[in-house]
Design an enzyme around this catalytic site. Structure first.
Site, PDB file in Angstrom:
ATOM      1  N   GLU A  45       0.437   6.187  27.337  1.00 44.46           N
ATOM      2  CA  GLU A  45      -0.401   5.167  27.409  1.00 44.46           C
ATOM      3  C   GLU A  45       0.284   3.886  26.977  1.00 44.46           C
ATOM      4  OE1 GLU A  45      -3.936   5.369  24.884  1.00 44.46           O
ATOM      5  OE2 GLU A  45      -3.982   3.090  24.872  1.00 44.46           O
ATOM      6  N   ARG A  49      -0.941  -5.287  26.269  1.00 43.78           N
ATOM      7  CA  ARG A  49      -0.634  -6.023  24.963  1.00 43.78           C
ATOM      8  C   ARG A  49       0.350  -6.808  25.219  1.00 43.78           C
ATOM      9  NH1 ARG A  49      -2.289  -2.129  19.899  1.00 43.78           N
ATOM     10  NH2 ARG A  49      -3.909  -1.035  21.045  1.00 43.78           N
ATOM     11  N   LYS A 134     -12.443   8.348  23.468  1.00 44.43           N
ATOM     12  CA  LYS A 134     -11.770   8.193  22.687  1.00 44.43           C
ATOM     13  C   LYS A 134     -12.359   7.636  21.359  1.00 44.43           C
ATOM     14  CE  LYS A 134      -8.617   3.890  21.666  1.00 44.43           C
ATOM     15  NZ  LYS A 134      -7.160   3.372  22.198  1.00 44.43           N
TER      16      LYS A 134
HETATM   17  C1  3PG Z   1      -3.709   1.189  19.239  1.00 44.74           C
HETATM   18  O1  3PG Z   1      -4.880   1.094  19.692  1.00 44.74           O
HETATM   19  O2  3PG Z   1      -2.888   0.568  18.889  1.00 44.74           O
HETATM   20  C2  3PG Z   1      -3.661   2.667  19.001  1.00 44.74           C
HETATM   21  O3  3PG Z   1      -4.984   3.261  18.875  1.00 44.74           O
HETATM   22  C3  3PG Z   1      -2.705   3.105  18.290  1.00 44.74           C
HETATM   23  O4  3PG Z   1      -2.883   3.060  16.889  1.00 44.74           O
HETATM   24  P1  3PG Z   1      -1.718   3.310  15.748  1.00 44.74           P
HETATM   25  O5  3PG Z   1      -0.687   2.517  15.946  1.00 44.74           O
HETATM   26  O6  3PG Z   1      -2.738   3.309  14.580  1.00 44.74           O
HETATM   27  O7  3PG Z   1      -1.216   4.762  16.088  1.00 44.74           O
END
Ligand code: 3PG
Length: 212
Positions: A45, A49, A134
Protein backbone atom coordinates in the site's frame (compact mmCIF):
# COMPACT_ATOMS: atom_id res chain seq x y z
CA UNK A 1 -21.30 -5.37 -6.43
CA UNK A 2 -19.58 -2.47 -4.69
CA UNK A 3 -16.78 -4.58 -3.21
CA UNK A 4 -15.73 -7.83 -4.87
CA UNK A 5 -14.80 -10.13 -2.00
CA UNK A 6 -12.73 -12.20 -4.38
CA UNK A 7 -10.67 -9.23 -5.54
CA UNK A 8 -10.17 -7.70 -2.13
CA UNK A 9 -9.36 -11.04 -0.51
CA UNK A 10 -6.71 -11.73 -3.12
CA UNK A 11 -4.94 -8.67 -1.74
CA UNK A 12 -5.72 -9.38 1.92
CA UNK A 13 -4.69 -13.02 1.93
CA UNK A 14 -1.54 -12.86 -0.19
CA UNK A 15 0.46 -12.51 3.06
CA UNK A 16 -0.30 -11.77 6.74
CA UNK A 17 0.93 -8.18 6.44
CA UNK A 18 0.33 -5.31 4.02
CA UNK A 19 3.20 -2.83 4.29
CA UNK A 20 1.99 0.77 4.44
CA UNK A 21 4.44 3.06 2.69
CA UNK A 22 5.21 6.75 2.50
CA UNK A 23 7.49 7.12 -0.52
CA UNK A 24 8.01 10.04 -2.87
CA UNK A 25 10.65 8.90 -5.36
CA UNK A 26 9.65 6.31 -7.99
CA UNK A 27 13.33 5.38 -8.28
CA UNK A 28 13.20 4.31 -4.64
CA UNK A 29 9.71 2.85 -4.79
CA UNK A 30 10.72 0.21 -7.34
CA UNK A 31 13.64 -1.38 -5.41
CA UNK A 32 11.63 -0.99 -2.20
CA UNK A 33 8.74 -2.95 -3.71
CA UNK A 34 11.13 -5.58 -5.10
CA UNK A 35 12.56 -6.08 -1.60
CA UNK A 36 9.05 -6.43 -0.16
CA UNK A 37 7.98 -8.94 -2.80
CA UNK A 38 11.24 -10.88 -2.38
CA UNK A 39 10.67 -10.95 1.35
CA UNK A 40 7.22 -12.45 0.84
CA UNK A 41 4.90 -9.43 0.98
CA UNK A 42 3.33 -8.96 -2.47
CA UNK A 43 0.46 -6.68 -1.39
CA UNK A 44 1.85 -3.18 -1.01
CA UNK A 45 0.00 0.00 0.00
CA UNK A 46 1.58 3.24 -1.19
CA UNK A 47 -0.12 6.14 0.57
CA UNK A 48 -1.05 9.33 -1.27
CA UNK A 49 0.83 11.39 1.28
CA UNK A 50 3.66 12.55 -0.94
CA UNK A 51 3.57 14.69 -4.10
CA UNK A 52 4.81 11.84 -6.31
CA UNK A 53 2.91 8.94 -4.72
CA UNK A 54 0.91 8.27 -7.88
CA UNK A 55 4.11 8.10 -9.94
CA UNK A 56 5.48 5.64 -7.37
CA UNK A 57 2.36 3.47 -7.75
CA UNK A 58 2.65 3.57 -11.53
CA UNK A 59 6.34 2.65 -11.45
CA UNK A 60 5.72 -0.31 -9.13
CA UNK A 61 2.67 -1.46 -11.14
CA UNK A 62 4.68 -1.30 -14.38
CA UNK A 63 8.03 -2.62 -13.21
CA UNK A 64 7.73 -4.91 -10.20
CA UNK A 65 6.71 -8.42 -11.09
CA UNK A 66 4.52 -10.11 -8.52
CA UNK A 67 3.54 -6.92 -6.70
CA UNK A 68 -0.10 -6.12 -5.96
CA UNK A 69 0.22 -2.39 -5.50
CA UNK A 70 -2.58 -0.34 -4.03
CA UNK A 71 -3.15 3.29 -3.11
CA UNK A 72 -3.61 4.27 0.54
CA UNK A 73 -4.92 7.41 2.24
CA UNK A 74 -7.38 7.89 -0.62
CA UNK A 75 -9.80 10.53 0.64
CA UNK A 76 -12.03 11.46 -2.29
CA UNK A 77 -13.39 10.51 -5.71
CA UNK A 78 -10.70 12.34 -7.64
CA UNK A 79 -7.89 10.56 -5.79
CA UNK A 80 -9.66 7.22 -6.30
CA UNK A 81 -9.86 7.82 -10.04
CA UNK A 82 -6.20 8.91 -10.21
CA UNK A 83 -5.16 5.84 -8.23
CA UNK A 84 -6.97 3.56 -10.66
CA UNK A 85 -5.36 5.33 -13.63
CA UNK A 86 -1.92 4.87 -12.03
CA UNK A 87 -2.45 1.12 -11.98
CA UNK A 88 -3.60 0.43 -8.43
CA UNK A 89 -4.95 -3.04 -7.72
CA UNK A 90 -6.80 -1.82 -4.62
CA UNK A 91 -7.61 1.37 -2.75
CA UNK A 92 -7.49 1.95 1.02
CA UNK A 93 -9.03 4.80 2.98
CA UNK A 94 -8.80 5.65 6.69
CA UNK A 95 -12.58 6.10 6.86
CA UNK A 96 -15.43 6.30 4.40
CA UNK A 97 -17.54 9.00 2.81
CA UNK A 98 -20.48 8.90 0.40
CA UNK A 99 -18.21 10.22 -2.37
CA UNK A 100 -15.66 7.50 -1.74
CA UNK A 101 -18.33 4.82 -1.77
CA UNK A 102 -19.61 6.26 -5.06
CA UNK A 103 -16.08 6.02 -6.45
CA UNK A 104 -15.85 2.41 -5.32
CA UNK A 105 -18.98 1.74 -7.38
CA UNK A 106 -17.60 3.64 -10.39
CA UNK A 107 -14.33 1.69 -10.30
CA UNK A 108 -15.56 -1.66 -9.02
CA UNK A 109 -12.66 -3.54 -10.65
CA UNK A 110 -10.36 -1.87 -8.14
CA UNK A 111 -11.85 -2.68 -4.74
CA UNK A 112 -11.98 -0.26 -1.83
CA UNK A 113 -10.89 -1.35 1.63
CA UNK A 114 -12.63 1.35 3.68
CA UNK A 115 -11.75 2.19 7.27
CA UNK A 116 -13.99 1.82 10.32
CA UNK A 117 -13.22 2.20 14.01
CA UNK A 118 -16.62 1.72 15.68
CA UNK A 119 -19.41 -0.86 15.53
CA UNK A 120 -21.72 1.68 13.86
CA UNK A 121 -19.16 2.57 11.19
CA UNK A 122 -18.56 -1.10 10.45
CA UNK A 123 -22.33 -1.69 10.27
CA UNK A 124 -22.87 1.24 7.90
CA UNK A 125 -20.14 -0.06 5.63
CA UNK A 126 -21.61 -3.55 5.76
CA UNK A 127 -24.98 -2.09 4.73
CA UNK A 128 -23.24 -0.31 1.86
CA UNK A 129 -21.77 -3.62 0.66
CA UNK A 130 -18.34 -3.76 2.28
CA UNK A 131 -17.67 -7.04 4.06
CA UNK A 132 -13.94 -6.43 4.16
CA UNK A 133 -12.80 -3.35 6.07
CA UNK A 134 -9.74 -1.72 7.53
CA UNK A 135 -9.85 -1.26 11.31
CA UNK A 136 -8.18 2.11 11.81
CA UNK A 137 -6.46 3.40 13.86
CA UNK A 138 -6.27 -0.09 15.33
CA UNK A 139 -4.36 0.36 18.57
CA UNK A 140 -5.72 3.78 19.66
CA UNK A 141 -9.26 2.66 18.76
CA UNK A 142 -9.15 -0.27 21.18
CA UNK A 143 -6.73 -2.78 19.73
CA UNK A 144 -7.23 -6.52 19.53
CA UNK A 145 -9.68 -6.75 22.50
CA UNK A 146 -12.03 -4.26 20.82
CA UNK A 147 -11.87 -6.05 17.49
CA UNK A 148 -12.44 -9.39 19.17
CA UNK A 149 -15.61 -7.87 20.63
CA UNK A 150 -16.94 -7.23 17.11
CA UNK A 151 -16.24 -10.76 15.88
CA UNK A 152 -19.44 -12.37 17.12
CA UNK A 153 -22.06 -9.63 16.52
CA UNK A 154 -20.52 -8.56 13.18
CA UNK A 155 -19.31 -11.98 12.04
CA UNK A 156 -19.70 -11.10 8.34
CA UNK A 157 -17.04 -8.42 8.54
CA UNK A 158 -13.36 -9.32 8.28
CA UNK A 159 -10.74 -6.68 8.97
CA UNK A 160 -7.25 -5.50 8.23
CA UNK A 161 -6.20 -3.69 11.44
CA UNK A 162 -3.76 -0.86 10.77
CA UNK A 163 -2.34 1.92 12.90
CA UNK A 164 0.03 1.09 15.75
CA UNK A 165 0.47 -2.51 14.58
CA UNK A 166 4.03 -3.84 14.86
CA UNK A 167 5.95 -7.10 14.78
CA UNK A 168 5.40 -7.31 18.54
CA UNK A 169 1.59 -7.08 18.55
CA UNK A 170 0.64 -8.31 15.05
CA UNK A 171 -0.16 -11.86 16.22
CA UNK A 172 -2.64 -10.51 18.81
CA UNK A 173 -4.67 -9.35 15.81
CA UNK A 174 -3.87 -12.15 13.37
CA UNK A 175 -5.19 -14.83 15.71
CA UNK A 176 -8.66 -13.25 15.79
CA UNK A 177 -11.36 -14.93 13.68
CA UNK A 178 -12.33 -11.61 12.07
CA UNK A 179 -8.82 -10.62 10.94
CA UNK A 180 -7.45 -11.59 7.52
CA UNK A 181 -4.24 -9.56 7.64
CA UNK A 182 -2.71 -6.53 9.33
CA UNK A 183 -1.14 -3.39 7.89
CA UNK A 184 1.77 -1.33 9.12
CA UNK A 185 4.67 0.92 8.31
CA UNK A 186 7.28 -0.86 10.41
CA UNK A 187 8.61 -3.01 7.55
CA UNK A 188 9.69 -0.06 5.44
CA UNK A 189 9.58 3.23 7.30
CA UNK A 190 10.58 6.59 5.86
CA UNK A 191 14.19 6.36 7.00
CA UNK A 192 14.70 2.84 5.62
CA UNK A 193 13.42 4.02 2.26
CA UNK A 194 15.44 7.25 2.37
CA UNK A 195 18.60 5.29 3.23
CA UNK A 196 17.84 2.70 0.54
CA UNK A 197 18.08 -0.08 3.11
CA UNK A 198 16.65 -2.72 0.76
CA UNK A 199 18.30 -5.58 2.65
CA UNK A 200 16.77 -4.43 5.94
CA UNK A 201 13.36 -4.06 4.29
CA UNK A 202 13.61 -7.55 2.83
CA UNK A 203 14.63 -8.91 6.24
CA UNK A 204 11.68 -7.28 8.00
CA UNK A 205 9.37 -8.42 5.19
CA UNK A 206 10.51 -12.01 5.73
CA UNK A 207 9.79 -11.79 9.46
CA UNK A 208 6.37 -10.27 8.72
CA UNK A 209 5.57 -12.90 6.10
CA UNK A 210 6.28 -15.64 8.65
CA UNK A 211 3.69 -14.30 11.11
CA UNK A 212 0.51 -16.24 11.69
C1 3PG B 1 -1.07 4.71 8.49
O1 3PG B 1 -2.15 5.14 8.17
O2 3PG B 1 -0.06 5.40 8.59
C2 3PG B 1 -1.02 3.27 8.69
O3 3PG B 1 -2.13 2.88 9.37
C3 3PG B 1 0.23 2.79 9.32
O4 3PG B 1 0.22 3.04 10.66
P1 3PG B 1 1.54 2.76 11.47
O5 3PG B 1 2.55 3.76 10.99
O6 3PG B 1 1.16 2.94 12.91
O7 3PG B 1 1.96 1.35 11.14
Amino acid sequence: MVQSIERVEKVMTAAPVIPVLIVNDPKKAVPMARALVKGGLPSIEITLRTPNALDCIKAVADEVEGALVGAGTVLNHQQYEASVKAGSTFVVSPGATDALIAAAKDFADVPLLPGASTASEAMKLLEAGFQRQKFFPAVPAGGAPFLKGLSSPLAAVKFCPTGGVSLANATDFLKLPNVLCVGGSWIADASAIENEDWAGIEERAKAAAALS
